[in-house]
Design an enzyme around this catalytic site. Structure first.
Site, mmCIF file in Angstrom:
data_model
loop_
_atom_site.group_PDB
_atom_site.id
_atom_site.type_symbol
_atom_site.label_atom_id
_atom_site.label_comp_id
_atom_site.label_asym_id
_atom_site.label_seq_id
_atom_site.Cartn_x
_atom_site.Cartn_y
_atom_site.Cartn_z
ATOM 1 N N SER A 1 79.132 103.145 -17.146
ATOM 2 C CA SER A 1 78.241 102.378 -16.267
ATOM 3 C C SER A 1 77.012 103.224 -15.999
ATOM 4 O O SER A 1 77.056 104.454 -16.146
ATOM 5 C CB SER A 1 78.961 102.060 -14.943
ATOM 6 O OG SER A 1 78.048 101.587 -13.969
ATOM 7 N N TYR B 1 83.910 104.769 -7.637
ATOM 8 C CA TYR B 1 83.579 104.133 -8.913
ATOM 9 C C TYR B 1 82.670 105.043 -9.740
ATOM 10 O O TYR B 1 82.909 105.236 -10.940
ATOM 11 C CB TYR B 1 82.901 102.792 -8.665
ATOM 12 C CG TYR B 1 82.523 102.045 -9.925
ATOM 13 C CD1 TYR B 1 83.490 101.410 -10.693
ATOM 14 C CD2 TYR B 1 81.192 101.964 -10.340
ATOM 15 C CE1 TYR B 1 83.152 100.717 -11.846
ATOM 16 C CE2 TYR B 1 80.843 101.278 -11.497
ATOM 17 C CZ TYR B 1 81.824 100.652 -12.243
ATOM 18 O OH TYR B 1 81.483 99.981 -13.389
#
Length: 250
Positions: A143, A156
């Site tokens: 990501s 995350y």
């Protein structure tokens, strides 16, 4: 570029929707034999049926990437169905974003299990085959949160930074060991998938839904990157791809 995808056997995790689904359909249309794993068998069966009716080749099974046995089983399925494994796309992931102070520790654990252990389990399952055949391609979805820190996404971000580091070490070790295992790590920004559905913190969910409504682009864009990576000649690696909406200042 020559179509180096036709005939390749590609395992895809997190294949039942979003990036995984788009990638499976694109690769199958290019002649790849796709082996799909996810938790929702109804979605997988429907995809296999659609791909087969379109003239492609596909197989599927229920899969929880946090379970070692499930990862080993999908590699066995690929070999039994198509005789080999050429690539694995480690795409399963969760993003239940929240401030650290919210102490959603169960969600922290889930992210570590899926985003980190899921990648490790997939690599461990396919590594013996790749090492023996001295070829293979490991592609993983990180990501933009694996490139920089974002408030509200502490855990995350950490899991996606892990993917970045691990994949780079894998690439370097494979080159040193002469196993010819290539890697590609993908860093998506706002891509319209089901990822936001796991956010339980109301304020964070509202913010992210607004962000993605403004900027989000189709998961097909990521599928095209996977296609490109797999199309490269065997002596060439592009190890990182950062991709997102042209108008998003991520």
């Amino acid at each position: 570029m020559t179509n180096n995808i036709a005939g390749k056997v590609v395992i895809i995790t997190g294949a039942s929707s979003g990036i995984g689904e788009a990638t499976a359909k694109l690769l199958a249309s290019k002649g790849a034999k796709v082996v799909l794993g996810a938790r929702r068998i109804d979605r997988l069966d429907a995809m296999v049926d659609e791909i087969t009716k379109a003239g492609g080749e596909a197989a599927c099974q229920v899969m929880d990437v946090t379970k070692t046995a499930d990862n080993e089983a999908i590699v066995m399925l690929a070999k039994e169905k198509f005789g080999k494994v050429d690539a694995i796309f480690l795409n399963a992931g969760l993003m239940p974003a929240s401030p650290v102070s919210a102490l959603k520790t169960d969600e922290w654990d889930e992210m570590v299990d899926v985003n980190i252990k899921g990648v490790l389990n997939g690599v461990a399952a396919v590594m013996p085959s790749f090492t023996e055949q001295k070829s293979g391609h490991v592609i993983a979805t990180s990501s933009v949160a694996g490139l920089k820190a974002y408030p509200g996404n502490g855990v995350y971000c950490g899991t996606k930074w892990f993917v970045r580091s691990f994949m780079e070490v894998l690439r370097m070790e494979s080159a040193t060991e002469g196993t010819n295992i290539r890697t590609a790590t993908i860093y998506p920004a706002a891509i319209n998938t089901e990822l936001l559905d796991t956010i339980s913190d109301e304020a964070t969910a509202e913010a992210y839904h607004g962000l993605y409504k403004t900027y989000g682009i189709s998961p097909d864009r990521i599928a095209s990157i996977v296609e490109f990576a797999l199309s490269l000649p065997e002596d060439t690696t592009v190890n990182e791809f950062t991709i997102g909406p042209a108008n998003q200042p991520w």
